[in-house]
Enzyme design. Structure first.
Site, mmCIF file in Angstrom:
data_model
loop_
_atom_site.group_PDB
_atom_site.id
_atom_site.type_symbol
_atom_site.label_atom_id
_atom_site.label_comp_id
_atom_site.label_asym_id
_atom_site.label_seq_id
_atom_site.Cartn_x
_atom_site.Cartn_y
_atom_site.Cartn_z
ATOM 1 N N HIS A 1 4.416 -71.090 22.196
ATOM 2 C CA HIS A 1 3.515 -69.960 22.461
ATOM 3 C C HIS A 1 3.385 -69.003 21.284
ATOM 4 C CE1 HIS A 1 7.268 -67.827 23.078
ATOM 5 N NE2 HIS A 1 6.604 -66.692 23.038
HETATM 6 C C1 UD1 Z 1 4.416 -61.955 24.535
HETATM 7 C C2 UD1 Z 1 5.311 -61.331 23.469
HETATM 8 C C3 UD1 Z 1 6.200 -62.405 22.875
HETATM 9 C C4 UD1 Z 1 6.958 -63.135 23.950
HETATM 10 C C5 UD1 Z 1 5.976 -63.692 24.969
HETATM 11 C C6 UD1 Z 1 6.643 -64.413 26.081
HETATM 12 C C7 UD1 Z 1 4.403 -59.463 22.176
HETATM 13 C C8 UD1 Z 1 3.866 -59.067 20.865
HETATM 14 N N1 UD1 Z 1 4.526 -60.787 22.379
HETATM 15 O O1 UD1 Z 1 3.573 -62.883 23.906
HETATM 16 O O2 UD1 Z 1 7.130 -61.794 22.000
HETATM 17 O O3 UD1 Z 1 7.706 -64.176 23.368
HETATM 18 O O4 UD1 Z 1 5.213 -62.596 25.502
HETATM 19 O O5 UD1 Z 1 5.724 -64.967 26.962
HETATM 20 O O6 UD1 Z 1 4.705 -58.632 22.982
HETATM 21 N N2 UD1 Z 1 -1.799 -63.959 29.683
HETATM 22 C C9 UD1 Z 1 -2.065 -64.423 30.948
HETATM 23 N N3 UD1 Z 1 -1.262 -63.989 31.959
HETATM 24 C C10 UD1 Z 1 -0.227 -63.141 31.791
HETATM 25 C C11 UD1 Z 1 0.031 -62.679 30.499
HETATM 26 C C12 UD1 Z 1 -0.755 -63.097 29.456
HETATM 27 O O7 UD1 Z 1 -2.977 -65.195 31.158
HETATM 28 O O8 UD1 Z 1 0.447 -62.809 32.775
HETATM 29 C C13 UD1 Z 1 -2.632 -64.434 28.565
HETATM 30 C C14 UD1 Z 1 -3.700 -63.461 28.148
HETATM 31 O O9 UD1 Z 1 -4.815 -64.200 27.830
HETATM 32 C C15 UD1 Z 1 -3.145 -62.833 26.885
HETATM 33 C C16 UD1 Z 1 -2.279 -63.955 26.311
HETATM 34 O O10 UD1 Z 1 -1.799 -64.670 27.442
HETATM 35 O O11 UD1 Z 1 -4.152 -62.423 26.042
HETATM 36 C C17 UD1 Z 1 -1.133 -63.465 25.501
HETATM 37 O O12 UD1 Z 1 -0.341 -62.506 26.220
HETATM 38 P P1 UD1 Z 1 0.444 -61.340 25.416
HETATM 39 O O13 UD1 Z 1 1.301 -60.576 26.346
HETATM 40 O O14 UD1 Z 1 -0.528 -60.579 24.582
HETATM 41 O O15 UD1 Z 1 1.315 -62.133 24.393
HETATM 42 P P2 UD1 Z 1 2.247 -63.404 24.600
HETATM 43 O O16 UD1 Z 1 1.711 -64.498 23.756
HETATM 44 O O17 UD1 Z 1 2.493 -63.670 26.055
#
Ligand code: UD1
Length: 363
Positions: free
Chosen positions: A205
């Site tokens: 991820h």
């Molecule tokens: C975040 C953390 C990362 C951690 C990871 C674990 C930061 C900078 N990054 O990354 O350190 O290792 O979480 O998972 O804080 N999304 C969904 N559903 C959710 C959450 C997210 O669909 O419940 C999708 C959204 O499209 C979003 C993307 O995932 O834009 C990324 O989510 P985000 O929280 O921005 O970063 P992660 O890649 O999850």
């Protein structure tokens, strides 16, 4: 002492759970739990609260997704009134996600001491958003709780006074130790139709791996080979799923009949899956630690790790994203296996130690 505890994203939940449990045994601390809402899907959120018996958050900021600036700023805007309203004696943050730095920054600007659990880890790679979050959070926190020796060394080198730093062990391992027996009862291998030690687990991820189509494609080259010899179970993070669709990798992945893409798993199923895997391929930080305790070979698809004890005193090996290095690492891992290792103080009692320090600090 009133402490606001912050969680927001999936890896925070395993870290906050043992602290919330440890507070129950201490009258002197009144904990408030704030969820920023950084992760919100049931599979990334609710399931963990239920399985890990985390109390319902007192407050949910419901920030959701966004660019780094938007998400961080939105958390700050919504967290400030919570601090003003509750007037806590301290704000405790865990890990290295955007929720971590956002809430620590709000607290210190209001002259509320901030506390960081899992402090001092450094990948020395400032292109990683988490590295910036770690550096910034540690620079402004009054109390720093450290999981491994490298954390102590890094903070000392950065000039942090020793009296702010406490080596307490690893709260994520507190959760792993507490949940292992329950995880053993999971039926996930049956559901996925794989046998113990006959499969590999893959998680991916990191933006550096999945947002860049060229890098993602190289990793797929290695997987194309690996899945021929052994089933690969791949719980797909939402960021990665979006990139698979956007980068048009779907057809290539579908042609790999040994690669089983599944939805993100709950904690118990995932720990069961890790425990019985022949090998784990990952770019996660926490999984490097969990496989060390479980005694499963871990190949980290990154050039660096902020958790070096998992290499020197664990089962982890850095293999980067070059297919030939990944394949070499995979063959070696299968040939030599691994045995469980316990880095110093990863004994399931880190949260207890943290709460002891907090009690003394409060006096
Ligand atoms: C975040 C953390 C990362 C951690 C990871 C674990 C930061 C900078 N990054 O990354 O350190 O290792 O979480 O998972 O804080 N999304 C969904 N559903 C959710 C959450 C997210 O669909 O419940 C999708 C959204 O499209 C979003 C993307 O995932 O834009 C990324 O989510 P985000 O929280 O921005 O970063 P992660 O890649 O999850």
């Amino acid at each position: 002492m009133k402490i606001i505890n912050v969680c927001g994203a999936r890896p925070n939940f395993m870290k906050i759970a043992p602290l919330m449990h440890a507070y129950r045994r201490v009258d002197a601390i009144h904990p408030i739990l704030v969820h920023t809402g950084q992760h919100y899907d049931d599979r990334m959120n609710r399931w963990f609260f239920d399985e890990l018996d985390i109390p319902n958050p007192d407050i949910n900021l419901e920030v959701g997704s966004g660019s780094h600036a938007v998400q961080t700023a939105e958390i700050m805007k919504r967290f400030e009134p919570v601090c003003l309203d509750h007037q806590p004696d301290a704000v405790l943050v865990v890990g290295d996600v955007n929720s971590t730095i956002a809430c620590a920054l709000v607290a210190v600007k209001l002259n509320i001491p901030a506390i960081h659990v899992e402090a001092g880890l450094r990948s020395f790679d400032r292109t990683m958003p988490e590295e910036i979050n770690r550096l910034m959070t540690d620079a402004i926190c009054s109390l720093l709780f450290v999981t491994e020796q490298s954390g102590l060394d890094n903070l000392r080198r950065e000039g942090v006074p020793d009296d702010r730093v406490h080596f307490v062990g690893n709260v994520m391992i507190d959760t792993l130790n507490r949940m292992r027996a329950a995880a053993e009862r999971s039926q996930i291998l049956k559901t996925l139709n794989v046998a113990p030690r006959a499969y590999t687990v893959l998680t991916l991820h990191r933006p550096s791996n999945v947002d860049d189509p060229a890098t993602f494609s190289r990793i797929l080259d290695a997987l194309a080979e690996i899945q021929k010899s052994r089933a690969v179970v791949f719980p797909v993070h939402p960021r990665t799923r979006a990139n698979i669709e956007r980068g048009a990798f779907g057809a290539r992945i579908a042609s790999m009949t040994g690669l089983k893409m599944v939805e993100p798993l709950g904690y118990l199923d995932f720990v069961h899956l890790l425990t019985h895997a022949a090998c784990v391929l990952t770019d996660s930080g926490g999984i490097q630690e969990e496989t060390t305790i479980l005694g499963v070979p871990c190949l980290t698809l990154r050039e660096n790790t902020e958790r070096p004890v998992t290499i020197t005193g664990g089962t982890n090996r850095l293999v980067g994203t070059d297919p030939s290095v990944i394949l070499d690492g995979f063959r070696n891992a299968l040939a030599s296996g691994a045995t469980p290792k316990t880095p110093p103080l990863w004994d399931g009692r880190a949260a207890e130690r943290i709460v002891d320090v907090l009690r003394r600090w409060a006096r």
